[in-house]
Design a protein around this motif. Structure first.
Motif, PDB file in Angstrom:
ATOM      1  N   ARG A  21       0.991  -1.140  -0.049  1.00 17.71           N
ATOM      2  CA  ARG A  21      -0.171   0.040  -0.112  1.00 17.71           C
ATOM      3  C   ARG A  21       0.788   1.106   0.081  1.00 17.71           C
ATOM      4  N   LEU A  22       0.424   2.282  -0.542  1.00 21.84           N
ATOM      5  CA  LEU A  22       1.126   3.679  -0.791  1.00 21.84           C
ATOM      6  C   LEU A  22       2.463   3.284  -1.134  1.00 21.84           C
ATOM      7  N   ARG A  23       2.747   2.502  -2.347  1.00 17.03           N
ATOM      8  CA  ARG A  23       3.868   2.036  -2.725  1.00 17.03           C
ATOM      9  C   ARG A  23       4.821   3.124  -3.168  1.00 17.03           C
ATOM     10  N   PHE A  24       4.301   4.503  -3.478  1.00 21.06           N
ATOM     11  CA  PHE A  24       5.207   5.508  -3.944  1.00 21.06           C
ATOM     12  C   PHE A  24       6.245   5.792  -2.999  1.00 21.06           C
ATOM     13  N   PHE A  25       6.050   5.751  -1.575  1.00 18.94           N
ATOM     14  CA  PHE A  25       6.846   6.132  -0.648  1.00 18.94           C
ATOM     15  C   PHE A  25       7.891   5.176  -0.496  1.00 18.94           C
ATOM     16  N   ASN A  26       7.833   3.772  -1.227  1.00 18.44           N
ATOM     17  CA  ASN A  26       8.713   2.663  -0.920  1.00 18.44           C
ATOM     18  C   ASN A  26      10.042   3.040  -1.349  1.00 18.44           C
ATOM     19  N   ARG A  27      10.047   4.259  -2.341  1.00 20.43           N
ATOM     20  CA  ARG A  27      11.292   4.811  -3.097  1.00 20.43           C
ATOM     21  C   ARG A  27      12.299   5.286  -2.085  1.00 20.43           C
ATOM     22  N   ALA A  28      11.649   5.618  -0.843  1.00 21.28           N
ATOM     23  CA  ALA A  28      12.416   6.266   0.107  1.00 21.28           C
ATOM     24  C   ALA A  28      13.511   5.313   0.715  1.00 21.28           C
ATOM     25  N   ALA A  29      13.242   4.004   0.745  1.00 19.83           N
ATOM     26  CA  ALA A  29      14.001   2.946   1.239  1.00 19.83           C
ATOM     27  C   ALA A  29      14.740   2.113   0.070  1.00 19.83           C
TER      28      ALA A  29
END
Length: 531
Positions: free
Chosen positions: A269-277
């Protein structure tokens, strides 16, 4: 965390609850009867006094979120609760001084007539200083103490039990203030009433200190909110990067001191923020540590950020659950002042004590729910109702309570207009307050437990303060709404007998109904992050 096995658990419970009782007794005795004190002793007009009361309540409910951030990030809940308790004690001392030093308040007059002298700037400065210290102190102590208490336990069932007892103590102590202390303030003297509040606050402070050797102290983990900001910045900076399905492409930080290791793979969920890791060139140093903290975050930091984002819609739905409660609390005091408060031959019901009714009904029903309803529900259904189901029930009861308030006020105005010599009994105001109180027994403890269980461990103090932040925002919105309605309509004149307060209550019913539909949507779409 302190590893001493002699700390934590139920052995620390009496000290935390004892401190809560003292602080609640003192806080309710000061803030709860503030409207009446302003009108009678400081010559403040009724609607203005109600607005000051809402601001004071709002401040005491907003500051806990600041105190919680300080507790989570830097000092720990015990230190913040201790400092807040001391500030609240200083505030109560100032209120005592305003009652015994004549130069600190204006000369008395007849209930705010035009001939009354308003307070001087110096008198306002002293008064508002006392209000500020009490609001900040009581607000900061209340929910950091709740977090400190919940931190003594590991299991969710113990958290639920603790929060029920915490709220029960809070409400019972407030009931004592709203009855016994208010009666002393109205019929003996304000000096004695505020003096008792000051002594109760001091005792609560001492009890908190005495329990120190029994507390299991959680060390602050740095600024969790700074970590959340890094996730947002890192995600935006890498918005063009392609997400990977391979776990090794994401940065994982292991902490050997934790019994349960953090998440190793970012959720869907909210996969966009996975880029931070997501690990990209130049993000890591030669030893494998993060080289650019505003470009690379851990998977756990990303999941913590998504937990906050995911819970915000539900959190926002609770704001307009609390706005009507704040409005009803202040307006009901004004209604009580306009009713017949004589009960029997010798007892005159203090107007400020009308707010004790929802506290009493909440206290009784909290015990009834914990000892009767929930065990029976669990027996027949095999499980207890969820926190979201309990919160939803509170929404419905709150709307119902506002509708009853509207009907009662409509009846009161008809009586006044048809025969001014007949005054409605104050007892007519009780049913609506009882219903709202029962609603609070469903949604307030459930909200605190929900946030505590759903938010990251690094935000434990913040999670318990989220409901307080809701209340604070709601009180400020209540003040703004009252001000706007007063300017735009003829519903809220200084003399409510000449107004249309029932229309205002019906507006709250409409807003509450729309808000309940919004809550149903949010709760249906919400995905639990942990239990």
């Amino acid at each position: 965390m302190n590893s001493d096995s002699s700390r934590g658990g139920w052995r620390s419970f009496p000290f935390i609850i004892g401190s809560t009782a003292g602080m609640s007794l003192g806080g309710a005795g000061i803030i709860g009867n503030l409207i009446v004190y302003l009108i009678r002793e400081f010559n403040v007009k009724s609607i203005n006094a109600a607005q000051v009361g809402n601001v004071a309540n709002g401040s005491s409910s907003l500051f806990p979120i600041v105190a919680a951030i300080m507790a989570d990030s830097f000092f720990g809940p015990f230190s913040v609760a201790l400092l807040s308790s001391f500030l609240s004690f200083l505030g109560t001392v100032i209120f005592v001084l305003t009652t015994i030093i004549g130069s600190l308040k204006p000369k008395p007059c007849n209930n705010g007539s035009k001939a009354c002298n308003p307070p001087s700037k110096f008198q306002y400065a002293i008064l508002y200083g006392g209000i500020a210290l009490c609001a900040l102190g009581f607000g900061g102590a209340r929910f950091t103490t709740a977090s400190l208490g919940a931190n003594q336990f590991n299991e969710a069932k113990h958290h639920d039990t603790f929060f029920n007892w915490f709220f029960l103590t809070w409400y019972v102590a407030s009931v004592v203030s709203f009855t016994a202390i208010f009666y002393i303030q109205d019929n003996v003297s304000w000096a004695w009433g505020f003096g008792i509040c000051s002594v109760a606050t001091f005792i609560g402070l001492i009890i908190l200190l005495l329990g120190y050797r029994f507390y299991r102290l959680h060390k602050p983990q740095g600024s969790a909110f700074l970590d959340l900001a890094r996730v947002l910045v890192a995600s935006i900076r890498k918005w063009k990067s392609q997400l990977s399905s391979t776990p090794k492409d994401y940065y994982i930080a292991k902490d050997e001191t934790l019994p349960i290791q953090p998440a190793t793979t970012p959720g869907k969920r909210l996969r966009f923020f996975n880029r931070a890791a997501l690990i990209t060139d130049g993000d890591l140093q030669s030893d494998g540590s993060i080289g650019k903290p505003w470009r690379l975050c851990t998977v756990q930091q990303v999941e913590n950020f998504k937990a906050i984002i995911g819970i915000l819609p539900l959190w926002s739905s609770s704001i307009f659950l609390s706005v009507p409660i704040g409005i009803q609390g202040s307006m009901t005091v004004l209604q009580a002042l306009a009713t017949d408060r004589q009960i029997g031959q010798h007892f005159n019901f203090p107007a400020g004590s009308i707010s004790v009714i929802p506290l009493i009904s909440t206290s009784i029903f909290l015990t009834f729910l914990d000892r009767v309803v929930w065990p029976a529900w669990n027996k027949f259904n095999g499980k207890s109702p969820t926190t979201l189901q309990r919160i939803g029930t509170g929404h419905v009861l709150n709307v119902l309570g506002m509708a009853v308030s509207a009907l009662v006020e409509s009846k009161r105005l008809k009586m006044i207009h048809s025969n001014p010599s007949i005054t409605m009994s104050v007892l007519w105001l009780l049913p609506a307050l009882v219903i709202v109180g029962i609603g609070e027994s469903f949604h307030f403890p459930a909200q605190v437990a929900f946030y505590y269980q759903q938010l990251p461990q690094s935000l434990r103090s913040t999670s318990t303060a989220m409901i307080s932040m809701i209340i604070g925002i709601s009180f400020y919105l209540s003040t703004a709404l009252i001000d706007q309605v007063q300017k735009s309509t003829d519903w809220l004149p200084d003399n409510i007998n000449e107004g249309k307060l029932d229309h205002f209550y019906w507006m709250m019913v409409f807003i509450g109904g729309i808000n309940f539909l919004y809550y149903l949507l949010c709760s249906t779409l919400y995905k639990h992050t942990k239990m």
